[in-house]
Design an enzyme around this catalytic site. Structure first.
Site, PDB file in Angstrom:
ATOM      1  N   ASP A   1       0.652  -1.227   0.138  1.00  0.00           N
ATOM      2  CA  ASP A   1       0.103   0.095  -0.055  1.00  0.00           C
ATOM      3  C   ASP A   1       0.769   1.350  -0.094  1.00  0.00           C
ATOM      4  O   ASP A   1       0.580   1.979  -0.822  1.00  0.00           O
ATOM      5  CB  ASP A   1      -0.955  -0.050   1.218  1.00  0.00           C
TER       6      ASP A   1
ATOM      7  N   GLU B   1       2.991  -9.146  11.511  1.00  0.00           N
ATOM      8  CA  GLU B   1       2.613  -8.909   9.922  1.00  0.00           C
ATOM      9  C   GLU B   1       4.086  -8.472   9.332  1.00  0.00           C
ATOM     10  O   GLU B   1       3.924  -8.817   8.030  1.00  0.00           O
ATOM     11  CB  GLU B   1       1.821  -7.676  10.092  1.00  0.00           C
TER      12      GLU B   1
HETATM   13  C1  9WN Z   1      -5.919  -2.731   2.837  1.00  0.00           C
HETATM   14  C2  9WN Z   1      -4.319  -7.621   4.888  1.00  0.00           C
HETATM   15  C3  9WN Z   1      -3.994  -6.644   3.946  1.00  0.00           C
HETATM   16  C4  9WN Z   1      -2.971  -7.164   3.146  1.00  0.00           C
HETATM   17  C5  9WN Z   1      -2.147  -6.002   2.340  1.00  0.00           C
HETATM   18  C6  9WN Z   1      -1.643  -5.120   3.421  1.00  0.00           C
HETATM   19  C7  9WN Z   1      -2.904  -4.689   4.473  1.00  0.00           C
HETATM   20  C8  9WN Z   1      -5.051  -3.550   3.879  1.00  0.00           C
HETATM   21  C9  9WN Z   1      -5.001  -2.332   5.213  1.00  0.00           C
HETATM   22  O1  9WN Z   1      -3.407  -5.735   4.967  1.00  0.00           O
HETATM   23  O2  9WN Z   1      -3.824  -3.683   3.622  1.00  0.00           O
HETATM   24  O3  9WN Z   1      -5.935  -3.684   1.729  1.00  0.00           O
HETATM   25  O4  9WN Z   1      -5.948  -1.956   5.776  1.00  0.00           O
HETATM   26  O5  9WN Z   1      -3.619  -1.581   5.353  1.00  0.00           O
HETATM   27  O6  9WN Z   1      -0.991  -3.855   2.717  1.00  0.00           O
HETATM   28  O7  9WN Z   1      -1.020  -6.514   1.501  1.00  0.00           O
HETATM   29  O8  9WN Z   1      -3.527  -7.976   2.090  1.00  0.00           O
HETATM   30  O9  9WN Z   1      -3.533  -8.432   5.520  1.00  0.00           O
END
Ligand code: 9WN
Length: 462
Positions: free
Chosen positions: A190, A427
């Site tokens: 992101d 994470e």
């Molecule tokens: C938005 C769930 C997800 C991952 C992504 C990571 C993060 C979400 C957020 O978490 O994104 O989709 O709210 O930050 O960047 O890669 O799939 O683990």
């Protein structure tokens, strides 16, 4: 699970680590799908579920198959697999933007019936790779499991083919072989510096005030994207919804339109897996020819994006008509795609081992940071701007193995497992101290640990 304060000194045998990883997946198990994390991410995320299925395969291949089928049941009419399927039972204040904010089913007739609601974005297509892995583990186990896995691939194949077709048509009207993303969330990386220039050009209009529920679930706001990032994320969501999620209108007017090399490379590797699935599922020859053409188109597309200054691949901003050349792990795209030019592979491995990535002498473990410490946007504690992501290490490890780079793969696996001995299943991790950041008990971190532990190749001992 393990608390961070007590975890620092932890050590564990491979059996204990596998048992802990299994506990994380059970903690997050919602029946036929898995929460990405217990508090920060209480919904089903698309590429998380694919990695989770790979880990689950070592616990129960049928449950792993269900993980993917549950996700595919929310496929859009266009073939898109949504990036989030919202859990109707999650507390309303646990995640923002939640189901009501997206409300895609009332915005687009292409969305599947709700509830559950889905987002209108997508994420990298790891799914065919995961489906094939589940089948392989089931074949090894044999008996009823192998028969069930055959039926699973037969059932999954049409969804996978539609999904890849969606990406190579709606998301590649130019026929470049590379996928266009409409939002940094689609990349899965992101707030990576990859997107800084393209995002800076997005002019944010009127936005209603919104909550940052995500900040409640991390120890410090510096580990998450900034408010300025979020304003842009939400503004882009608003524009996509205003366009009725219509792909043609988005292509015509949307201010963030980027060819993502990592997403595209994953699609190429997934197309190779799809080709194998097509054989197993006895799909028509015509389908196989189509997939072969997609692979060829993808390889050519990725070559065009080779950046000789970085010896990495670079994304491309379609709006500004220029490459986006940040030095991040996404640049290893040709390694992940496989089958590229051998001189490029040699360059990539040199960069991988150099101080720009895994060879940096200040790292806690020789594991590649998400963004190179030499890149101006590097921040060691901030999400995709520097921390080490175990799930990315899995992708690179798998790619190194596929490229015949066994020694490097064994080293990457050995140090990745050493990093996870803290038992947090973080994470992401601070690259210089090895501190777990973001969410604990992150499902995909536990899942990749299980796959590493089940791998027969000997890991290099740290
Ligand atoms: C938005 C769930 C997800 C991952 C992504 C990571 C993060 C979400 C957020 O978490 O994104 O989709 O709210 O930050 O960047 O890669 O799939 O683990």
């Amino acid at each position: 699970m393990q608390t961070r304060a007590s975890s620092r000194e932890m050590s564990a045998t491979p059996e204990q680590l596998a048992a802990r990883a299994g506990r994380v997946l059970r903690l997050n198990d919602m029946g036929d799908w898995t929460r990405a994390a217990p508090n920060l991410y209480p919904h089903q995320w698309s590429w998380d579920s694919a990695f989770i299925a790979i880990g689950l395969a070592h616990l129960d291949t049928r449950r792993a198959a269900k993980e993917l089928l549950a996700l595919f049941s929310h496929q859009w009419r266009t073939g898109k697999i949504p990036h989030i399927v919202f859990n109707p039972e999650a507390p309303p204040e646990s995640y923002f933007p939640g189901a009501e904010h997206w409300a895609c089913a009332s915005t687009s007739s292409d969305a599947p019936p709700a509830p559950p609601y889905t987002s209108c974005l997508c994420q990298p297509p790891v799914h065919a790779i995961a489906a094939l892995r589940v089948w392989e583990v089931a074949q090894r186990n044999g008996g009823e499991e192998a028969i069930a896995a055959q039926a699973f691939l037969q059932e999954a194949y049409p969804s996978l083919l539609r999904w890849h077709r969606y990406l190579l048509t709606y998301r590649d009207p130019e026929g470049s072989g590379l996928v266009t993303i409409y939002h940094p969330w689609e990349s899965g990386t992101d707030n990576s510096p990859r997107w800084d220039t393209a995002l800076a050009a997005v002019e944010v209009g009127d936005l209603a005030p919104y909550p940052r529920h995500d900040l409640q679930h991390v120890a410090n706001a510096s580990q998450r994207p900034t408010d300025a990032d979020y304003d842009r994320y939400l503004w882009l969501v608003k524009l996509i919804k205003n366009a009725g999620c219509d792909e043609m209108s988005i292509y015509r007017y949307h201010p963030f339109l980027v060819k993502d090399v990592l997403f595209s490379a994953i699609l190429m590797a997934a197309n190779e897996a799809l080709l194998e699935i097509a054989e197993i599922a006895d799909a028509p020859e015509e389908d196989r020819t189509t997939v072969r053409n997609w692979i060829e188109r993808g390889r050519k597309g990725l070559e065009v994006r080779w950046n000789p200054d970085l010896s990495l691949c670079s994304d491309y901003d379609l709006r500004a008509e220029r490459p986006l050349s940040a030095c991040t792990i996404a640049g290893f795209a040709p390694l992940i795609a496989g089958g590229g030019r051998s001189d490029h592979l040699g360059d990539l491995l040199r960069i991988f081992d150099s101080r720009a990535f895994a060879g940096n002498p200040d790292l806690r473990w020789p594991l590649p940071p998400s963004t190179s410490p030499g890149e101006s946007g590097f921040q060691p504690r901030s999400y995709w701007r520097g921390p080490v992501w175990p799930v990315m290490n899995w992708l690179l490890w798998w790619s190194l193995k596929r490229s015949g780079e066994k020694k490097r793969a064994a080293r990457l696996k050995g140090y990745s497992l050493a990093q996870l001995l803290d038992g947090c299943f973080g994470e992401y991790y601070e690259p210089f101290t090895g501190e777990a950041l973001g969410s604990d008990d992150q499902s995909w971190t536990a899942a990749v640990a299980l796959d590493w532990l089940a791998d027969e190749e000997v890991a290099e001992k740290p």
